[in-house]
Every structure is written in structure tokens, then in C-alpha cells.
Design a protein around this motif. Sequence first.
Motif, PDB file in Angstrom:
ATOM      1  N   PRO A 244       4.364  -1.686   1.152  1.00  0.00           N
ATOM      2  CA  PRO A 244       4.955  -1.088   2.350  1.00  0.00           C
ATOM      3  C   PRO A 244       6.394  -0.639   2.146  1.00  0.00           C
ATOM      4  N   ASP A 245       7.176  -1.419   1.404  1.00  0.00           N
ATOM      5  CA  ASP A 245       8.563  -1.037   1.176  1.00  0.00           C
ATOM      6  C   ASP A 245       8.665   0.268   0.391  1.00  0.00           C
ATOM      7  N   GLU A 246       7.814   0.427  -0.619  1.00  0.00           N
ATOM      8  CA  GLU A 246       7.821   1.661  -1.397  1.00  0.00           C
ATOM      9  C   GLU A 246       7.437   2.855  -0.522  1.00  0.00           C
ATOM     10  N   ALA A 247       6.405   2.676   0.280  1.00  0.00           N
ATOM     11  CA  ALA A 247       5.975   3.763   1.168  1.00  0.00           C
ATOM     12  C   ALA A 247       7.080   4.135   2.146  1.00  0.00           C
ATOM     13  N   THR A 248       7.723   3.138   2.722  1.00  0.00           N
ATOM     14  CA  THR A 248       8.782   3.385   3.698  1.00  0.00           C
ATOM     15  C   THR A 248       9.955   4.127   3.069  1.00  0.00           C
ATOM     16  N   ALA A 249      10.279   3.807   1.840  1.00  0.00           N
ATOM     17  CA  ALA A 249      11.400   4.466   1.166  1.00  0.00           C
ATOM     18  C   ALA A 249      11.165   5.971   1.025  1.00  0.00           C
ATOM     19  N   HIS A 250       9.920   6.382   0.835  1.00  0.00           N
ATOM     20  CA  HIS A 250       9.629   7.807   0.671  1.00  0.00           C
ATOM     21  C   HIS A 250       9.880   8.595   1.950  1.00  0.00           C
ATOM     22  N   LEU A 251       9.803   7.943   3.098  1.00  0.00           N
ATOM     23  CA  LEU A 251      10.015   8.653   4.360  1.00  0.00           C
ATOM     24  C   LEU A 251      11.449   9.148   4.513  1.00  0.00           C
ATOM     25  N   GLN A 252      12.369   8.614   3.722  1.00  0.00           N
ATOM     26  CA  GLN A 252      13.750   9.092   3.773  1.00  0.00           C
ATOM     27  C   GLN A 252      13.906  10.465   3.123  1.00  0.00           C
ATOM     28  N   HIS A 253      12.898  10.867   2.335  1.00  0.00           N
ATOM     29  CA  HIS A 253      13.032  12.094   1.543  1.00  0.00           C
ATOM     30  C   HIS A 253      11.923  13.105   1.785  1.00  0.00           C
ATOM     31  N   THR A 254      10.780  12.684   2.305  1.00  0.00           N
ATOM     32  CA  THR A 254       9.634  13.571   2.498  1.00  0.00           C
ATOM     33  C   THR A 254       9.048  13.355   3.883  1.00  0.00           C
ATOM     34  N   ASP A 255       8.014  14.102   4.189  1.00  0.00           N
ATOM     35  CA  ASP A 255       7.387  14.008   5.512  1.00  0.00           C
ATOM     36  C   ASP A 255       6.380  12.878   5.610  1.00  0.00           C
ATOM     37  N   GLY A 256       5.979  12.324   4.480  1.00  0.00           N
ATOM     38  CA  GLY A 256       5.002  11.253   4.566  1.00  0.00           C
ATOM     39  C   GLY A 256       4.657  10.678   3.210  1.00  0.00           C
ATOM     40  N   ALA A 257       3.931   9.570   3.250  1.00  0.00           N
ATOM     41  CA  ALA A 257       3.471   8.884   2.045  1.00  0.00           C
ATOM     42  C   ALA A 257       1.955   8.789   2.092  1.00  0.00           C
ATOM     43  N   MET A 258       1.323   9.149   0.994  1.00  0.00           N
ATOM     44  CA  MET A 258      -0.123   9.034   0.859  1.00  0.00           C
ATOM     45  C   MET A 258      -0.449   7.936  -0.128  1.00  0.00           C
ATOM     46  N   LEU A 259      -1.207   6.945   0.316  1.00  0.00           N
ATOM     47  CA  LEU A 259      -1.612   5.829  -0.531  1.00  0.00           C
ATOM     48  C   LEU A 259      -3.025   6.052  -1.044  1.00  0.00           C
ATOM     49  N   GLY A 260      -3.256   5.673  -2.299  1.00  0.00           N
ATOM     50  CA  GLY A 260      -4.573   5.807  -2.891  1.00  0.00           C
ATOM     51  C   GLY A 260      -5.179   4.460  -3.226  1.00  0.00           C
ATOM     52  N   ARG A 261      -5.050   4.069  -4.481  1.00  0.00           N
ATOM     53  CA  ARG A 261      -5.708   2.838  -4.940  1.00  0.00           C
ATOM     54  C   ARG A 261      -5.224   1.607  -4.193  1.00  0.00           C
ATOM     55  N   ALA A 262      -3.955   1.556  -3.829  1.00  0.00           N
ATOM     56  CA  ALA A 262      -3.452   0.396  -3.084  1.00  0.00           C
ATOM     57  C   ALA A 262      -4.165   0.269  -1.745  1.00  0.00           C
ATOM     58  N   ALA A 263      -4.396   1.393  -1.085  1.00  0.00           N
ATOM     59  CA  ALA A 263      -5.074   1.368   0.207  1.00  0.00           C
ATOM     60  C   ALA A 263      -6.512   0.904   0.061  1.00  0.00           C
ATOM     61  N   TYR A 264      -7.116   1.201  -1.076  1.00  0.00           N
ATOM     62  CA  TYR A 264      -8.508   0.817  -1.273  1.00  0.00           C
ATOM     63  C   TYR A 264      -8.639  -0.633  -1.723  1.00  0.00           C
ATOM     64  N   HIS A 265      -7.824  -1.025  -2.681  1.00  0.00           N
ATOM     65  CA  HIS A 265      -7.950  -2.377  -3.239  1.00  0.00           C
ATOM     66  C   HIS A 265      -7.257  -3.440  -2.390  1.00  0.00           C
ATOM     67  N   GLU A 266      -6.255  -3.035  -1.611  1.00  0.00           N
ATOM     68  CA  GLU A 266      -5.565  -3.964  -0.713  1.00  0.00           C
ATOM     69  C   GLU A 266      -5.446  -3.307   0.661  1.00  0.00           C
ATOM     70  N   PRO A 267      -6.561  -3.081   1.342  1.00  0.00           N
ATOM     71  CA  PRO A 267      -6.547  -2.246   2.550  1.00  0.00           C
ATOM     72  C   PRO A 267      -5.696  -2.773   3.697  1.00  0.00           C
ATOM     73  N   TYR A 268      -5.398  -4.057   3.702  1.00  0.00           N
ATOM     74  CA  TYR A 268      -4.586  -4.584   4.801  1.00  0.00           C
ATOM     75  C   TYR A 268      -3.184  -3.979   4.805  1.00  0.00           C
ATOM     76  N   VAL A 269      -2.763  -3.420   3.667  1.00  0.00           N
ATOM     77  CA  VAL A 269      -1.455  -2.755   3.610  1.00  0.00           C
ATOM     78  C   VAL A 269      -1.415  -1.587   4.597  1.00  0.00           C
ATOM     79  N   LEU A 270      -2.553  -0.959   4.842  1.00  0.00           N
ATOM     80  CA  LEU A 270      -2.589   0.132   5.813  1.00  0.00           C
ATOM     81  C   LEU A 270      -2.269  -0.366   7.214  1.00  0.00           C
ATOM     82  N   HIS A 271      -2.793  -1.519   7.554  1.00  0.00           N
ATOM     83  CA  HIS A 271      -2.532  -2.072   8.886  1.00  0.00           C
ATOM     84  C   HIS A 271      -1.062  -2.466   9.029  1.00  0.00           C
ATOM     85  N   ARG A 272      -0.505  -3.026   7.981  1.00  0.00           N
ATOM     86  CA  ARG A 272       0.899  -3.410   8.024  1.00  0.00           C
ATOM     87  C   ARG A 272       1.790  -2.184   8.198  1.00  0.00           C
TER      88      ARG A 272
END
Length: 360
Positions: A244-272
Amino acid sequence: MAADRRASVAAGCRQVDAAPPITMAAMIPTPAIPAAQLRLSVAPMMDWTDSHCRVFHRTLAPHARLYTEMVHANAVIHGDRARLLAMDPVEHPVALQLGGSEPALLAQAARIGAERGFDEINLNCGCPSDRVQAGRFGACLMREPALVAASVAAMVEACDVPVTVKCRLGVDDDHRFEVFLAFVDEVAAAGCRMFVVHARNAWLKGLSPRENREVPPLRYDWAYRLKQERPALQVIVNGGIATPDEATAHLQHTDGAMLGRAAYHEPYVLHRLDTAWFGGELSSRAELLRSLRPYVESQLERGVFLKHITRHMLGLFHGERGGRAFRQILSEGAHKPGADWSLIEQALAVTESFAARDAA
């Protein structure tokens, strides 16, 4: 060969002056995607992000933008659409990712996808597999910006939903930002407002698809620079985002963050992420999974085997006490004849027994 390729991939990139920025007025109009829908998305992943997976992810992340597996334009036109374009209404907003390199066929497939209710049509310009290269689509299209632009223009003309592109930074040992920027500019001029940037090069020879997701170095700064120099474009960053921290950091520079393998292998990160970025109460893993019971049972009544649904849930308790037992129960039992919701309750009971033991 692979060792030499890895060494070459690790080479640095040369930064150069950019071309003059384009303006939105120069583009063929295509619908814009609301900014809130771009902040969090789940990558299109072959053999993974089918409709069952997307319904599960939607339960975890009500605000995320979801993507189908890549489907070739020919398959959309001539194949089993009921299977290839399966979508549950709860999935919205959901994008159809197309593969192909023939503008007329891509336009026809885009029209079909829009008519089937998809909220976006995304063109794959990033897959590096040999099969994709043999068909002249995927990452090798990074070398043919005029063809990609022609394809985008045809797709924009054919449908009334946003047409977007998912791309790499370049191919093989081309580490020139101006080449990447020229690709984006030409495609943007054809009507593409949003680019999902997998922030690595794709190596078309010498690396497997898996190695292509890990070996080429990540250059998030290229995605950041693209957004800075082309602020009228919507830029989503993808590749190697694990927390989540890595994803949040990208929002300072771009319009969004797209998660791939992390979202699939650790899907609860999406809810967080969804609760952190959009508000709402954090629900437990068990609560989220039990909310899927009506969907699971409706699918079983239609003849779907439980294993086709539960295979996407195996990582839900990743890193949690009882997580291994949860995976084992589902993996070993879901393929058996007559497997039903009770198996999921059995798996949940194991995790809850660990939680009760820890609380005692």
C-alpha cells in the motif's frame, strides 16, 4: 544468452530533451475516464483475471477499475463471446483488453466490447511472449507507433467508450526516453487520453514472460516524467507495486497505480487500499469472503465448478495464521464432485480457530 541479456537490460537510460507537448485539442475526441476511477486498478493478467476473479476483486475494492484478460480481436469477432466476454454486472467499471494489430479488426472487436457493456477498451502494447510476437501484437507494437495510432483511431471511431493503451517503456536495449515519448505522442494524437505504463522495457528475445516481469529494471521516473511533460494525458503506473505504501507514493506523480501480481497473490491489499483512498470501514477477510456466498452459490447452480472460483481466493489469508491451511483445504477439496460453499466455511473455520487461540 539470458545472462548476457540481463546484463544489457541493467544498463542505464539516457535522458534527452523532450518534443513540444501536445494539446487535447489536437486529439480525436474520446470519452475521458473520471479521475476517481483511475486511482486504483487491477492489471489484466492472462489465465487469472477472468470474471470470477473480477467479482472477487470487486468485493474487496468497490472503487477499483478492473481489467479482463487479454482477448485477441479475432477471438472476439469469431469466438465464443459468452465465454470470452463473460461479465457480471457487479464488475463495473471494467475494461476489456484487446490484442491485435489490424485496425479494422480491432475496431470491430472494440465495437462488440462496447456493445457488451465494457466501460473501456484497452489495447495491449506490452505483452512480450513469443506467441504474441508471432502474431505481431503486444510489446512489439512499441516499434510501430503509426500502426498503433491507426488502430486507436479506428477503435475510437468505432465505439463510444474510452480507448486506452497499456504499454512498456520500450523494447530490448532501447533506453531512449524520446522514443518512448514519440510513441505516446503519436498514439495520443490518434485519440488515446489514458496510458497505463508498465515501467520496464520488454525484452523480445532471451527472456521469458516471467523474467520480463522481473529482470528489466523499473523506471517509474519515466512515467512520472510523462505525466509532468504531458499533463493533459492520464498516466497510470504499473509494474512491481507490492505494498500500500508503494502504491500511495505513486499518486504523488501520476493519476493512479495499477497492481498486478500483488493484487492476485495478496488480494487483501486491494481492500486496504480501497478503504485508505476512498473511505469506509476495513472489513475482515472472513466478512468479505462470506459476502460472496450468494454469488458462489448462484454460479454452482449454473454448473460452474467450485475450483474455478476458489482458485482466485487462495491468497486471501496470505501471511496470516491459518493461511496455509486455508489454501490447502480449498486446493485439495474444490475440485471434488459436489464441492460447495461448505468447503469455504471449513477453510474459514480453520483461520478462525487460529484467531481464537491467539486471542485466548
